[in-house]
Design an enzyme around this catalytic site. Structure first.
Site, PDB file in Angstrom:
ATOM      1  N   ASP A 445      35.798  29.104  38.239  1.00 57.72           N
ATOM      2  CA  ASP A 445      34.431  29.542  38.525  1.00 57.72           C
ATOM      3  C   ASP A 445      33.421  28.484  38.114  1.00 57.72           C
ATOM      4  O   ASP A 445      32.385  28.330  38.742  1.00 57.72           O
ATOM      5  CB  ASP A 445      34.132  30.864  37.810  1.00 57.72           C
ATOM      6  CG  ASP A 445      34.221  30.747  36.299  1.00 57.72           C
ATOM      7  OD1 ASP A 445      35.049  29.951  35.817  1.00 57.72           O
ATOM      8  OD2 ASP A 445      33.492  31.451  35.592  1.00 57.72           O
ATOM      9  N   ARG A 449      31.391  25.300  30.763  1.00 62.40           N
ATOM     10  CA  ARG A 449      31.211  26.108  29.558  1.00 62.40           C
ATOM     11  C   ARG A 449      32.559  26.588  29.012  1.00 62.40           C
ATOM     12  O   ARG A 449      33.622  26.195  29.489  1.00 62.40           O
ATOM     13  CB  ARG A 449      30.279  27.284  29.839  1.00 62.40           C
ATOM     14  CG  ARG A 449      30.837  28.329  30.803  1.00 62.40           C
ATOM     15  CD  ARG A 449      29.759  29.317  31.209  1.00 62.40           C
ATOM     16  NE  ARG A 449      30.263  30.332  32.124  1.00 62.40           N
ATOM     17  CZ  ARG A 449      29.505  30.970  33.005  1.00 62.40           C
ATOM     18  NH1 ARG A 449      28.222  30.684  33.123  1.00 62.40           N
ATOM     19  NH2 ARG A 449      30.024  31.889  33.802  1.00 62.40           N
ATOM     20  N   ASP A 450      32.506  27.443  28.017  1.00 64.45           N
ATOM     21  CA  ASP A 450      33.731  27.956  27.404  1.00 64.45           C
ATOM     22  C   ASP A 450      34.334  29.035  28.308  1.00 64.45           C
ATOM     23  O   ASP A 450      34.358  30.199  27.991  1.00 64.45           O
ATOM     24  CB  ASP A 450      33.429  28.524  26.015  1.00 64.45           C
ATOM     25  CG  ASP A 450      32.407  29.662  26.054  1.00 64.45           C
ATOM     26  OD1 ASP A 450      31.646  29.738  27.041  1.00 64.45           O
ATOM     27  OD2 ASP A 450      32.386  30.471  25.116  1.00 64.45           O
ATOM     28  N   GLU A 451      34.845  28.615  29.437  1.00 66.24           N
ATOM     29  CA  GLU A 451      35.408  29.565  30.401  1.00 66.24           C
ATOM     30  C   GLU A 451      36.363  28.803  31.310  1.00 66.24           C
ATOM     31  O   GLU A 451      37.555  28.741  31.038  1.00 66.24           O
ATOM     32  CB  GLU A 451      34.286  30.239  31.189  1.00 66.24           C
ATOM     33  CG  GLU A 451      34.731  31.413  32.010  1.00 66.24           C
ATOM     34  CD  GLU A 451      33.542  32.202  32.549  1.00 66.24           C
ATOM     35  OE1 GLU A 451      33.786  33.113  33.343  1.00 66.24           O
ATOM     36  OE2 GLU A 451      32.393  31.907  32.186  1.00 66.24           O
ATOM     37  N   ASP A 458      35.820  34.712  42.944  1.00 69.71           N
ATOM     38  CA  ASP A 458      35.170  33.494  43.435  1.00 69.71           C
ATOM     39  C   ASP A 458      35.984  32.850  44.553  1.00 69.71           C
ATOM     40  O   ASP A 458      35.447  32.496  45.611  1.00 69.71           O
ATOM     41  CB  ASP A 458      34.991  32.506  42.283  1.00 69.71           C
ATOM     42  CG  ASP A 458      34.034  33.025  41.223  1.00 69.71           C
ATOM     43  OD1 ASP A 458      32.950  32.449  41.061  1.00 69.71           O
ATOM     44  OD2 ASP A 458      34.368  34.025  40.564  1.00 69.71           O
ATOM     45  N   TRP A 514      37.519  41.203  43.673  1.00 70.76           N
ATOM     46  CA  TRP A 514      38.335  40.352  42.821  1.00 70.76           C
ATOM     47  C   TRP A 514      39.820  40.621  43.105  1.00 70.76           C
ATOM     48  O   TRP A 514      40.573  39.700  43.401  1.00 70.76           O
ATOM     49  CB  TRP A 514      37.992  40.611  41.351  1.00 70.76           C
ATOM     50  CG  TRP A 514      36.752  39.914  40.892  1.00 70.76           C
ATOM     51  CD1 TRP A 514      36.680  38.792  40.120  1.00 70.76           C
ATOM     52  CD2 TRP A 514      35.402  40.267  41.188  1.00 70.76           C
ATOM     53  NE1 TRP A 514      35.367  38.437  39.912  1.00 70.76           N
ATOM     54  CE2 TRP A 514      34.556  39.317  40.561  1.00 70.76           C
ATOM     55  CE3 TRP A 514      34.807  41.295  41.921  1.00 70.76           C
ATOM     56  CZ2 TRP A 514      33.163  39.377  40.638  1.00 70.76           C
ATOM     57  CZ3 TRP A 514      33.425  41.342  42.003  1.00 70.76           C
ATOM     58  CH2 TRP A 514      32.611  40.397  41.388  1.00 70.76           C
ATOM     59  N   GLU A 736      25.168  29.230  39.661  1.00 74.68           N
ATOM     60  CA  GLU A 736      25.704  30.591  39.533  1.00 74.68           C
ATOM     61  C   GLU A 736      24.655  31.628  39.890  1.00 74.68           C
ATOM     62  O   GLU A 736      24.947  32.653  40.499  1.00 74.68           O
ATOM     63  CB  GLU A 736      26.202  30.813  38.108  1.00 74.68           C
ATOM     64  CG  GLU A 736      26.860  32.160  37.885  1.00 74.68           C
ATOM     65  CD  GLU A 736      27.432  32.301  36.481  1.00 74.68           C
ATOM     66  OE1 GLU A 736      28.303  33.166  36.283  1.00 74.68           O
ATOM     67  OE2 GLU A 736      27.002  31.549  35.585  1.00 74.68           O
ATOM     68  N   HIS A 757      28.794  26.466  40.231  1.00 79.43           N
ATOM     69  CA  HIS A 757      29.640  27.557  40.720  1.00 79.43           C
ATOM     70  C   HIS A 757      29.711  27.431  42.239  1.00 79.43           C
ATOM     71  O   HIS A 757      28.688  27.215  42.872  1.00 79.43           O
ATOM     72  CB  HIS A 757      29.006  28.909  40.394  1.00 79.43           C
ATOM     73  CG  HIS A 757      29.580  29.594  39.210  1.00 79.43           C
ATOM     74  ND1 HIS A 757      29.536  29.079  37.941  1.00 79.43           N
ATOM     75  CD2 HIS A 757      30.211  30.790  39.101  1.00 79.43           C
ATOM     76  CE1 HIS A 757      30.108  29.917  37.093  1.00 79.43           C
ATOM     77  NE2 HIS A 757      30.530  30.968  37.775  1.00 79.43           N
TER      78      HIS A 757
END
Length: 880
Positions: A445, A449-451, A458, A514, A736, A757
């Site tokens: 995605d 960042r922390d992801e 997506d 999803w 995003e 994104h």
């Protein structure tokens, strides 16, 4: 003249070390011969001993044709040549490639997993080196088969092997572990050799997840190397007993937090007194060892900085001019002492580095100076999403001293687009860079960042765009293997991220859109690449989702209202702190997508010859549509959620009961919904008033409903929320949120604030298919629709797509506002339906053709704003 441009086995980018014993064959054509069609083809397979076998196959197909010869054994190498024979009696020249099987059976491996000493569980794992010294009497054909629990960078005699980064990538290590095969013949020498590798924690043992779910050691706590070097099929070095390990110059290297490198530390493979210790043999991989069809991660571009900025607080910031994912390499000579610190971010906030959206991701590289020269340094086992790098410890740095290295799973670029509208060209460029940034090993995605997780929603909405821009066949095929096994662990529920490392009940709950990735995306891939096998491979997953994962209301067949839904996530009107609370009823959206997904599954079942299941689901769709109308729509055609997303979903997914087509039914017909959608977009002043579910379909819904003037007006809108408004604020990737950056230069206060994104970039599918005019009519682009539909203020456009058969293109321009000139190109062995204004509609074969037709501007454009009731509408600032 028609020729074979490329021969390919399965979806591999390299035919070295494939994992199939009977790989399917494909070949792509080039040339502009008119109406050229293949009638048959010849295959010539030559083994390493010189024996040749020839096969003649009477077939017009050239996509994923069956292997005609005896199955390959592990390590077996053959030369494959193909000649295509045209229906007119002519033939192409032979085209071919060398194909070599990898280690197909697990018993072919003699390697053991080796590691360093056991390290602290709750801290970053220090990267380490492993090595083996061995002798060979002669140099023959040498192959290195290699993978890791974690990440590796391998060397022979001090020379780096290959040009990959972050190898072997990220898979669910409980089930699948990809290995690579390298031809290392040129790196070996007679006598003593040293095989070595750096090993880092990577996705295996590093910190993964976000905020409260960020944790280490998701798969294990002992990073390790698993490698086997063979010369002429004989193992000369395999990880296990006799290998040694040592720490070195890398003090830490984390995906999220960056790397610490000490120029005083060791990084070579020669003897170091007391440094090298016996490697520890740890648990072997429990996963299936697979030769990856997913392309390796490579440097796909280098970006030079455009400016050195000194902020108001005195910080030195390097601006690369482009947001991307990757690393920075030092080109110049940094200071000889102290510490050099590089801190990364995507944007500046009021002139300073905007790091808040990174959440708990540090994104810092530190080089401890004073030893070897740091010139040429680049990180090994990390990646950052950034445009800006704040530099501490190098006061006189210049734009010539560093370069950005863009990383991506190196998929072949297949689709291009440009038009006369500069901002739309920038929009498309932004989509491309967001695609590159979010295809590092898996479809993510965001890259910063922390992801950086494989969010299923997506990629579900973005696959048609991705598969136009890049050959994503192998990339997604490998990812889907993990989707199925992770789904089975949840008894049919498709996790929101793949590989699934999230443990919360929310992350592992069933969500429409999803979870629908299990059905919709394999079908999208089938349309793009013509690979029926992907439908077979994922069929059980599709069925498992619809029959066990989806929680239904037994009375209606729709989603149970007891199950919360994300649906039109991040709607512009949703509170930044509550991104799921948009104006459209979440269950209406979920039910619309469920009906669509069931319809797609019915089609897939029919394609695979499962007609009974196809008929059952087709009937189910009819019943569900009736329930949908009973639940959400009045007799007069009013929808309980009177929004762009609701109306677009009903129209785009054709959610009309059979009875609605009858004037005597008392039910509103389709035109009522078309008219209302037009009224809504006008009332919203053509701003994008859709979230995650509605945005990918809104322009297509407008166009298909005969409202192209509204679609183009929305596409060209400049006032937020719109596709062009971020560009006016300097965006070089897709955001995003429409307002990830506010107009005053402040970052949106919401938690979900990424500047890279790709989901909202799904608008590019409209650019390709409608503005450009290219879309497939048959799987694999065997039949093509060429239908450019000029609109708005765009007066020229061109797009091209390198299809499985060859290059397809459409180039058009309007002259004097009255004549449309169109040039189309169709590859050999394909045909196209050309539809142009003025009643031109014809089927054509391969070759290049020019058209000149009368052009009349849509008199409805630009659409007129609605008359205000109490106040004058906002100024119209959209026209380019």
């Amino acid at each position: 003249m028609t020729s074979i441009h490329r021969v390919q086995v399965e979806h591999y980018t390299s035919p070295l070390g494939i994992g199939e014993s009977s790989p399917r064959l494909s070949w792509r054509f080039q040339g502009d011969s008119r109406d050229w069609v293949q009638a048959s083809y010849d295959v010539r397979i030559t083994s390493s001993n010189g024996q040749t076998r020839e096969y003649h196959i009477g077939s017009p197909n050239s996509i994923l044709e069956p292997w005609p010869s005896t199955p390959l054994k592990s390590r077996e190498a053959v030369k494959v040549e193909i000649r295509s024979n045209g229906s007119g009696g002519d033939s192409t020249e032979w085209g071919g490639l060398e194909v070599e099987a990898g280690l197909i059976d697990r018993k072919d491996w003699s390697a053991q997993m080796i590691s360093s000493e056991e390290q602290t569980l709750d801290k970053p794992k220090k990267p380490f080196r492993v090595r083996n010294v061995f002798d060979i009497s002669r140099v023959g054909r040498a192959r290195l088969y290699i993978t890791a629990h974690g990440l590796y960078e391998a060397y022979i005699n001090g020379q780096r092997i290959g040009n990959e980064y972050l190898s072997p990538g990220w898979t669910d290590y409980n089930y699948h572990l990809n290995y690579r095969v390298f031809d290392v013949t040129h790196l070996l020498k007679q006598g003593t050799n040293v095989l070595g590798a750096w090993v880092g924690e990577g996705w295996y043992a590093g910190r993964l997840g976000y905020t409260g779910e960020c944790a280490r050691n998701r798969y294990g706590s002992r990073p390790g190397l698993f490698a086997q070097l063979e010369v002429d099929g004989r193992v000369v070095a395999a990880t296990g007993k006799g290998w040694s390990w040592a720490y070195g110059a890398l003090k830490s290297s984390e995906l999220y937090d960056g790397e610490i490198y000490n120029t005083n530390g060791k990084e070579g493979w020669t003897d170091e007194q007391g440094a090298w210790q016996d490697a520890e043999i740890v648990d072997p991989p429990k996963a299936q060892l697979l030769s990856a069809q997913n392309p390796p991660i490579r440097a796909v571009e280098t970006i030079e900085p455009v400016e050195i900025i000194t902020s108001s607080s005195g910080k030195i910031i390097v601006d690369f001019g482009q947001n991307f994912a990757g690393i920075v390499k030092l080109i110049g000579e940094p200071p000889s002492s102290g510490q050099l610190v590089l801190r990364y971010a995507e944007v500046l906030e009021h002139g300073e580095l905007g790091v808040r959206p990174l959440r708990v991701c540090a994104a810092i590289d530190t080089i401890i100076l004073g030893g070897r020269s740091a010139k040429g340094y680049e990180p090994k086992f990390t990646s950052h999403g950034f445009r800006y790098a704040e530099v501490t410890g190098w006061d006189n740095i210049s734009t010539a001293d560093v370069v950005g290295i863009v990383l991506q799973s190196a998929m072949e670029r297949t689709g291009h687009f440009e038009c006369s509208h500069p901002l739309i060209n920038q929009l498309h460029k932004n989509v491309v860079y967001s695609t590159i940034s979010n295809t590092i090993s898996i479809p993510t995605d965001c890259p910063q960042r922390d992801e950086r997780l494989g969010w299923t929603g997506d990629i579900q909405v973005f696959t048609p765009t991705l598969s136009y821009l890049f050959d994503s066949s192998g990339f997604l095929k490998d990812w889907f293997k993990d989707l199925y096994v992770d789904q089975k662990e949840l008894n049919g529920i498709v996790p929101v991220v793949i590989p699934n490392i999230l443990k919360s009940s929310v992350a592992n709950a069933p969500f429409a859109i999803w979870g629908d990735v299990a059905v919709i995306t394999p079908h999208d891939m089938y349309q793009a690449y013509g690979d029926r096998q992907i439908l077979l491979d994922q069929y059980e997953s599709m069925q498992l989702w619809l029959e066990q994962g989806v929680v239904r209301d037994p009375a209606t067949g729709l989603w149970s209202r007891a199950i919360p839904q994300l649906s039109d996530w991040l709607h512009p009107k949703a509170d930044p702190a509550a991104p799921a609370d948009g104006p459209t009823d979440n269950h209406l959206v979920a039910d619309a997508w469920l009906i669509h997904t069931c319809r797609v599954f019915s089609k897939v079942s029919a394609i695979l010859g499962k007609q009974e299941i196809a008929d059952r689901y087709s009937k189910q769709v009819e019943t569900m549509i009736e329930s949908f109308w009973d639940e959400y729509i009045t007799r007069n055609g009013r929808v309980i959620s009177d929004t762009q997303t609701a109306l677009a979903s009903i129209l785009h997914f054709n959610l009309f009961p059979i009875s609605a087509s009858s004037s005597s039914s008392g039910r509103a017909g389709k035109q009522v919904f078309i008219d209302r959608l037009g009224e809504l977009v006008s009332a919203d002043m053509w701003k994008v008033s859709t979230g995650f579910a509605g945005t990918p379909i809104i322009l297509h819904a407008l166009r298909d409903a005969g409202l192209s003037h509204h679609a183009y007006r929305m596409l060209q809108g400049k006032t937020s929320p719109s596709w062009l408004s971020p560009i006016l604020l300097g965006a070089t990737t897709i955001w995003e949120r429409w307002d990830s950056m506010l107009a005053d230069g402040s970052i949106n206060p919401g938690e979900m604030t990424s500047f890279n994104h790709y989901a909202l970039g799904s608008v590019a599918s409209f650019l390709h298919a409608v503005v450009g005019g290219l879309s497939p009519l048959q799987p694999g682009w065997r039949e093509i629709l060429i239908r450019p539909e000029p609109g708005g203020t765009i007066n020229s456009a061109k797009t091209s797509f390198l299809s499985p058969l060859g290059m397809v293109s459409c180039d058009w321009h309007i002259q004097n506002e009255e004549t449309l000139f169109v040039t189309v190109s169709v590859p050999p062995n394909a045909r196209a339906k050309v539809v142009l204004p003025g009643g031109v509609e014809e089927w054509v074969g391969s070759g290049k053709r020019d058209y000149k037709v009368k052009w009349e501007k849509d008199p409805r454009f630009p659409p007129v704003p609605p008359k205000p009731v109490f106040a004058k509408p906002a100024p119209d600032e959209w026209i380019a």
